[in-house]
Design a protein around this motif. Structure first.
Motif, PDB file in Angstrom:
ATOM      1  N   PRO A  65       0.782  -1.249   0.000  1.00  5.86           N
ATOM      2  CA  PRO A  65       0.000   0.000   0.000  1.00  5.86           C
ATOM      3  C   PRO A  65       0.808   1.290   0.000  1.00  5.86           C
ATOM      4  O   PRO A  65       0.244   2.350  -0.208  1.00  5.86           O
ATOM      5  N   ASP A  66       2.106   1.233   0.239  1.00  2.53           N
ATOM      6  CA  ASP A  66       2.915   2.455   0.267  1.00  2.53           C
ATOM      7  C   ASP A  66       4.238   2.199  -0.452  1.00  2.53           C
ATOM      8  O   ASP A  66       5.321   2.358   0.109  1.00  2.53           O
ATOM      9  N   HIS A  67       4.118   1.791  -1.710  1.00  4.86           N
ATOM     10  CA  HIS A  67       5.285   1.404  -2.499  1.00  4.86           C
ATOM     11  C   HIS A  67       5.211   1.997  -3.903  1.00  4.86           C
ATOM     12  O   HIS A  67       4.146   2.415  -4.356  1.00  4.86           O
ATOM     13  N   LEU A  68       6.327   1.957  -4.572  1.00  8.67           N
ATOM     14  CA  LEU A  68       6.384   2.177  -6.009  1.00  8.67           C
ATOM     15  C   LEU A  68       6.500   0.807  -6.659  1.00  8.67           C
ATOM     16  O   LEU A  68       7.485   0.090  -6.439  1.00  8.67           O
ATOM     17  N   VAL A  69       5.475   0.426  -7.401  1.00 16.05           N
ATOM     18  CA  VAL A  69       5.426  -0.902  -8.006  1.00 16.05           C
ATOM     19  C   VAL A  69       5.805  -0.793  -9.481  1.00 16.05           C
ATOM     20  O   VAL A  69       5.244   0.024 -10.224  1.00 16.05           O
ATOM     21  N   ILE A  70       6.740  -1.627  -9.889  1.00 21.39           N
ATOM     22  CA  ILE A  70       7.237  -1.629 -11.259  1.00 21.39           C
ATOM     23  C   ILE A  70       6.670  -2.847 -11.981  1.00 21.39           C
ATOM     24  O   ILE A  70       6.874  -3.985 -11.553  1.00 21.39           O
ATOM     25  N   GLY A  71       5.944  -2.595 -13.064  1.00 14.42           N
ATOM     26  CA  GLY A  71       5.444  -3.672 -13.906  1.00 14.42           C
ATOM     27  C   GLY A  71       6.096  -3.597 -15.264  1.00 14.42           C
ATOM     28  O   GLY A  71       6.398  -2.505 -15.765  1.00 14.42           O
ATOM     29  N   SER A  72       6.338  -4.744 -15.875  1.00 16.20           N
ATOM     30  CA  SER A  72       6.932  -4.756 -17.209  1.00 16.20           C
ATOM     31  C   SER A  72       6.448  -5.975 -17.972  1.00 16.20           C
ATOM     32  O   SER A  72       6.132  -7.012 -17.388  1.00 16.20           O
ATOM     33  N   ASP A  73       6.377  -5.823 -19.276  1.00 12.41           N
ATOM     34  CA  ASP A  73       5.996  -6.935 -20.144  1.00 12.41           C
ATOM     35  C   ASP A  73       6.701  -6.740 -21.476  1.00 12.41           C
ATOM     36  O   ASP A  73       7.021  -5.613 -21.861  1.00 12.41           O
ATOM     37  N   GLN A  74       6.953  -7.830 -22.153  1.00 12.92           N
ATOM     38  CA  GLN A  74       7.657  -7.736 -23.426  1.00 12.92           C
ATOM     39  C   GLN A  74       7.088  -8.720 -24.430  1.00 12.92           C
ATOM     40  O   GLN A  74       6.689  -9.841 -24.080  1.00 12.92           O
ATOM     41  N   ASN A  75       7.042  -8.292 -25.679  1.00 18.07           N
ATOM     42  CA  ASN A  75       6.796  -9.228 -26.769  1.00 18.07           C
ATOM     43  C   ASN A  75       7.711  -8.873 -27.921  1.00 18.07           C
ATOM     44  O   ASN A  75       8.371  -7.833 -27.930  1.00 18.07           O
ATOM     45  N   ALA A  76       7.770  -9.768 -28.876  1.00 26.72           N
ATOM     46  CA  ALA A  76       8.558  -9.552 -30.088  1.00 26.72           C
ATOM     47  C   ALA A  76       7.624  -9.760 -31.264  1.00 26.72           C
ATOM     48  O   ALA A  76       6.799 -10.675 -31.260  1.00 26.72           O
ATOM     49  N   SER A  77       7.760  -8.888 -32.264  1.00 24.49           N
ATOM     50  CA  SER A  77       6.892  -9.015 -33.427  1.00 24.49           C
ATOM     51  C   SER A  77       7.709  -9.049 -34.713  1.00 24.49           C
ATOM     52  O   SER A  77       8.753  -8.399 -34.829  1.00 24.49           O
ATOM     53  N   HIS A  78       7.206  -9.835 -35.651  1.00 19.61           N
ATOM     54  CA  HIS A  78       7.841  -9.958 -36.967  1.00 19.61           C
ATOM     55  C   HIS A  78       6.734 -10.058 -37.996  1.00 19.61           C
ATOM     56  O   HIS A  78       5.825 -10.883 -37.863  1.00 19.61           O
ATOM     57  N   ALA A  79       6.799  -9.193 -38.985  1.00 19.96           N
ATOM     58  CA  ALA A  79       5.802  -9.178 -40.061  1.00 19.96           C
ATOM     59  C   ALA A  79       4.382  -9.075 -39.513  1.00 19.96           C
ATOM     60  O   ALA A  79       3.456  -9.701 -40.017  1.00 19.96           O
ATOM     61  N   GLY A  80       4.239  -8.294 -38.437  1.00 16.71           N
ATOM     62  CA  GLY A  80       2.919  -8.057 -37.870  1.00 16.71           C
ATOM     63  C   GLY A  80       2.420  -9.120 -36.927  1.00 16.71           C
ATOM     64  O   GLY A  80       1.309  -9.009 -36.397  1.00 16.71           O
ATOM     65  N   HIS A  81       3.213 -10.145 -36.677  1.00 18.34           N
ATOM     66  CA  HIS A  81       2.797 -11.237 -35.802  1.00 18.34           C
ATOM     67  C   HIS A  81       3.645 -11.254 -34.537  1.00 18.34           C
ATOM     68  O   HIS A  81       4.869 -11.088 -34.593  1.00 18.34           O
ATOM     69  N   ILE A  82       2.995 -11.477 -33.394  1.00 17.77           N
ATOM     70  CA  ILE A  82       3.712 -11.559 -32.127  1.00 17.77           C
ATOM     71  C   ILE A  82       4.366 -12.926 -32.008  1.00 17.77           C
ATOM     72  O   ILE A  82       3.733 -13.966 -32.225  1.00 17.77           O
ATOM     73  N   LEU A 112       4.969   2.302 -13.761  1.00 18.00           N
ATOM     74  CA  LEU A 112       5.375   2.649 -12.398  1.00 18.00           C
ATOM     75  C   LEU A 112       4.132   3.151 -11.677  1.00 18.00           C
ATOM     76  O   LEU A 112       3.567   4.179 -12.039  1.00 18.00           O
ATOM     77  N   LEU A 113       3.701   2.378 -10.690  1.00 18.27           N
ATOM     78  CA  LEU A 113       2.479   2.678  -9.942  1.00 18.27           C
ATOM     79  C   LEU A 113       2.829   3.061  -8.513  1.00 18.27           C
ATOM     80  O   LEU A 113       3.461   2.280  -7.788  1.00 18.27           O
ATOM     81  N   ASP A 114       2.444   4.255  -8.109  1.00 21.34           N
ATOM     82  CA  ASP A 114       2.639   4.714  -6.733  1.00 21.34           C
ATOM     83  C   ASP A 114       1.378   4.340  -5.958  1.00 21.34           C
ATOM     84  O   ASP A 114       0.331   4.956  -6.120  1.00 21.34           O
ATOM     85  N   THR A 115       1.476   3.319  -5.138  1.00 20.67           N
ATOM     86  CA  THR A 115       0.281   2.830  -4.448  1.00 20.67           C
ATOM     87  C   THR A 115      -0.157   3.757  -3.322  1.00 20.67           C
ATOM     88  O   THR A 115      -1.278   3.651  -2.834  1.00 20.67           O
ATOM     89  N   ALA A 116       0.713   4.680  -2.909  1.00 24.89           N
ATOM     90  CA  ALA A 116       0.324   5.640  -1.877  1.00 24.89           C
ATOM     91  C   ALA A 116      -0.587   6.725  -2.447  1.00 24.89           C
ATOM     92  O   ALA A 116      -1.488   7.212  -1.769  1.00 24.89           O
ATOM     93  N   THR A 117      -0.368   7.098  -3.705  1.00 25.22           N
ATOM     94  CA  THR A 117      -1.132   8.191  -4.312  1.00 25.22           C
ATOM     95  C   THR A 117      -2.050   7.733  -5.438  1.00 25.22           C
ATOM     96  O   THR A 117      -2.946   8.476  -5.848  1.00 25.22           O
TER      97      THR A 117
END
Length: 200
Positions: A65-82, A112-117
């Motif tokens: 409840p009082d943190h900075l939460v870091i989320g990340s996700d990644q994909n790779a695409s080629h010729a319009g396809h993931i 980056l989510l500030d759960t305090a604010t």
């Protein structure tokens, strides 16, 4: 004045992301987010990673409840396809054979989510890789040595995968590994965190 007391949480159990975040010399916890990563209908790769990065941060926010939460996700695409993660050697070799001589764009979402604010920053950082022409024997040897079975695109740029490339292009090489530290560092400073931190 920068606040060195803000607590950070990485909403990921990826060892690659944790190793990257350690470069900033900031203490952090890790948490496993429970998120459905199924793409939405007609969803663009860059929209997908931004959405999932935020979803991962929000998935653990109630526990911190009082943190900075870091989320990340990644994909790779080629010729319009993931491109997915291969999961086994046969699929990894087939994926690399299809990418021989081709250019792949990696999209890395960041939140980056500030759960305090409740304040949230979300975006994505692209990075492109062009493979050289690869022989079947080179592909076989590479997959056997580097075992890139849990990596989108079937390679590890931080490992032997660099030997497969003709060129790379992008603003932040850490985005390719899975956590764009240039953008994250900027966002953390804007949130009041000293990056680099004061010496212990």
């Amino acid at each position: 004045m920068a606040d060195t007391a803000r607590r950070l949480v990485l909403a990921s159990t990826s060892r690659y992301r944790a190793e990257l975040l350690e470069r900033l010399h900031l203490p952090f916890e890790t948490a496993r987010p429970a998120v459905d990563e199924t793409p939405l209908a007609h969803e663009l790769p860059e929209a997908m990673v931004a959405r999932l990065a935020e979803a991962k941060a929000r998935a653990v926010a109630d526990v911190y409840p009082d943190h900075l939460v870091i989320g990340s996700d990644q994909n790779a695409s080629h010729a319009g396809h993931i491109l997915g993660k291969p999961g086994d050697s046969v699929r990894a070799e087939a994926q690399l054979a299809a990418l021989s001589g081709e250019t792949v764009t990696f999209h890395t979402g960041l939140c980056l989510l500030d759960t305090a604010t409740g304040k949230v920053r979300t975006g994505q950082v692209p990075f492109t890789v062009t493979f050289r022409e690869l022989s079947a024997e080179e592909i076989r040897r590479y997959v056997a040595l580097d075992q890139p079975l849990d990596c989108a695109g079937s390679f590890k740029s931080e490992g032997l995968g660099i030997s497969l490339f003709a060129r790379m292009s992008g603003d932040d090489p850490t985005a390719l590994v899975g956590l764009p530290l240039i953008t994250l560092g900027n966002w953390l400073r804007e949130a009041g965190v000293a990056v680099p931190p004061a010496a212990a």
